[in-house]
Each structure stands twice: as C-alpha cells, then as structure tokens.
Scaffold this motif. Structure first.
Motif, short mmCIF file in Angstrom:
data_model
loop_
_atom_site.label_atom_id
_atom_site.label_comp_id
_atom_site.label_asym_id
_atom_site.label_seq_id
_atom_site.Cartn_x
_atom_site.Cartn_y
_atom_site.Cartn_z
N ASN A 1 -10.45 3.31 -12.42
CA ASN A 1 -9.12 3.31 -12.88
C ASN A 1 -8.17 2.21 -11.86
O ASN A 1 -8.89 1.91 -10.94
CB ASN A 1 -8.22 4.68 -12.60
N MET A 2 -7.11 2.06 -12.13
CA MET A 2 -6.38 1.01 -11.25
C MET A 2 -5.99 1.68 -9.96
O MET A 2 -5.80 2.88 -9.79
CB MET A 2 -5.20 0.21 -12.04
N ALA B 1 1.04 -1.11 0.15
CA ALA B 1 -0.05 -0.02 -0.08
C ALA B 1 0.88 1.11 -0.06
O ALA B 1 2.10 1.25 0.36
CB ALA B 1 -0.90 -0.11 1.16
N ILE B 2 0.13 2.16 -0.42
CA ILE B 2 1.12 3.52 -0.56
C ILE B 2 0.80 4.36 1.05
O ILE B 2 -0.15 4.35 1.19
CB ILE B 2 0.64 4.47 -1.68
N SER B 3 1.79 4.69 1.54
CA SER B 3 1.48 5.59 2.73
C SER B 3 1.56 7.04 2.48
O SER B 3 2.36 7.48 1.86
CB SER B 3 2.68 5.20 3.91
N MET C 1 -2.54 0.23 -20.71
CA MET C 1 -1.93 1.33 -21.27
C MET C 1 -0.42 1.15 -20.83
O MET C 1 0.30 1.19 -21.99
CB MET C 1 -2.16 2.81 -20.71
N PRO C 2 0.04 1.24 -19.58
CA PRO C 2 1.25 0.83 -19.42
C PRO C 2 1.87 -0.47 -20.37
O PRO C 2 3.28 -0.36 -20.72
CB PRO C 2 1.62 0.90 -18.12
N TYR D 1 1.91 3.07 -8.96
CA TYR D 1 2.96 3.53 -8.35
C TYR D 1 4.28 2.61 -8.43
O TYR D 1 5.20 2.92 -9.13
CB TYR D 1 3.04 3.63 -6.67
N PHE D 2 3.88 1.24 -8.46
CA PHE D 2 4.89 0.08 -8.99
C PHE D 2 4.91 0.17 -10.50
O PHE D 2 6.31 0.24 -10.80
CB PHE D 2 4.44 -1.42 -8.55
N LEU D 3 4.37 0.34 -11.34
CA LEU D 3 4.48 0.47 -12.75
C LEU D 3 5.13 1.87 -13.14
O LEU D 3 6.01 1.74 -13.98
CB LEU D 3 3.08 0.29 -13.50
N ASP D 4 5.06 2.90 -12.39
CA ASP D 4 5.78 4.03 -12.61
C ASP D 4 7.08 3.86 -12.28
O ASP D 4 7.86 4.58 -12.88
CB ASP D 4 5.20 5.38 -11.80
#
Length: 201
Positions: free
Chosen positions: A83-84, A42-44, A131-132, A90-93
C-alpha cells in the motif's frame, strides 16, 4: 493567469522515489510543461507538531493549493505492505474540500512506486494510489505497451505506472528501463493535460 503545471507529489525515505520523481519531471518538461515537485512530511507519533514547516533538503511540502491548481498529477510512494506510505495517505485524507468542490475532476493523473523486493507489492501499491484519485474524478494515465521499456524491463515497470526495484538495502539505482518509463509517464501526463486544456479552450 498562472503557468500551467503538472504536480509531482511524492513521499520518499530512501531516495528511490525522489529519483523517480525527478525523471518524471524531466519527461513533463520535455513535453513542454512545467513540473512542480512537492513532498509530504513524515507522520509523527508525538501529539504536537515536531516537523519544520520547510524540509531541510529536497522538495518543499505540498499545499492543498498546489493540488487544486495543477493541470495534472503524478503521485508517488514507496510501498508499505502493498500500500502507499502513511504520510501520503494522511495528506490525501485531508483533500475533502477539493473533492466537494470538484477541483480535480477531469485532470490527468498517474502513479509511481518503489519497492525493496521485486515482487514486494508494486502493482497493489500503484492500484491503492489510484483509488482516491478516481474518487476525485481524475483521469488515470498508465503506461501502454507501446513503451518498449515496459516489454524489456528486468527490474520495475508496469502498465499501471512506473515502478522501481530498489533492493533490500534501498540502494539500487534506477536502471535505464525504469528511468525511461518514469520519463514516459511525465510526457504522457503533460501531453494529455495540454490536449485537455486545448479542448476546454
């Protein structure tokens, strides 16, 4: 040389996406390939890292090497406003180096999602996840209408990939059609990866 595998990479908060990932993995293994389940943290909102390096339960966190060395990819997320989810994005970025080196070019990929409402953005979420993968040069594998569950489902399921209607409380289990479509995606990914590997050899 390591054993070829299909990476099943997903983010899950309520368990629905985890259920889907397990059915996809079963389809991969039924087609004769290894399935490797991985998740993302998870993003904190905190400025410092607060999550452990290894989750307390479930799949371990994905590394860029997991993605780099896979023979194919199943990417899954619950929908967030069509959206995802942010942790998966964040991981894909962070995969720019894989893009620069072309590490994923020509590998098969598919997507899957779960929503709280029946028309809560399943198809837009699936498309947003593609898309990515297209930017990475992956070959998108959807679900053809030769899959009878796609014609008969009253829950989730689209030609863009498996989907699940989890209900407002997130507790609705996958029905038979939804589970069958997950396994079908896994099987298609594995069979495609095997054919591509054979042609390269």
């Amino acid at each position: 040389m390591s054993t070829p595998y299909i990476l099943v990479l997903y983010y899950s908060r309520n368990g629905s996406t985890t259920q889907m990932a397990r059915h996809i993995a079963r389809g991969i293994e039924q087609a004769g390939m290894e399935a490797r389940l991985r998740t993302v943290p998870a993003i904190s909102a905190e400025c410092e890292a607060v999550a452990p390096d290894i989750p307390a339960e479930g799949a371990v966190y994905a590394s860029l090497d997991d993605l780099k060395h896979c023979s194919g990819l199943a990417l899954g997320s619950p929908t967030r406003f069509g959206n995802m989810a942010a942790p998966l994005k964040y991981f894909l970025d962070g995969t720019s180096n894989l893009w620069l080196t072309g590490a994923l070019v020509g590998k098969p990929a598919g997507v899957f999602t779960s929503t709280a409402s029946l028309h809560g953005g399943q198809e837009t979420t699936l498309l947003s996840m593609m898309m990515p993968l297209l930017h990475h040069g992956m070959l998108i594998t959807g679900l053809p209408y030769s899959e009878s569950a796609l014609l008969n489902t009253t829950g989730g399921g689209t030609p863009y990939g498996p989907s699940h209607h989890a209900g407002a409380d997130g507790k609705r289990k996958l029905d038979d059609h939804e589970a069958a479509l997950c396994r079908a995606l896994g099987k298609r990914l594995a069979e495609t990866a095997i054919k591509l590997d054979h042609n390269r050899g």
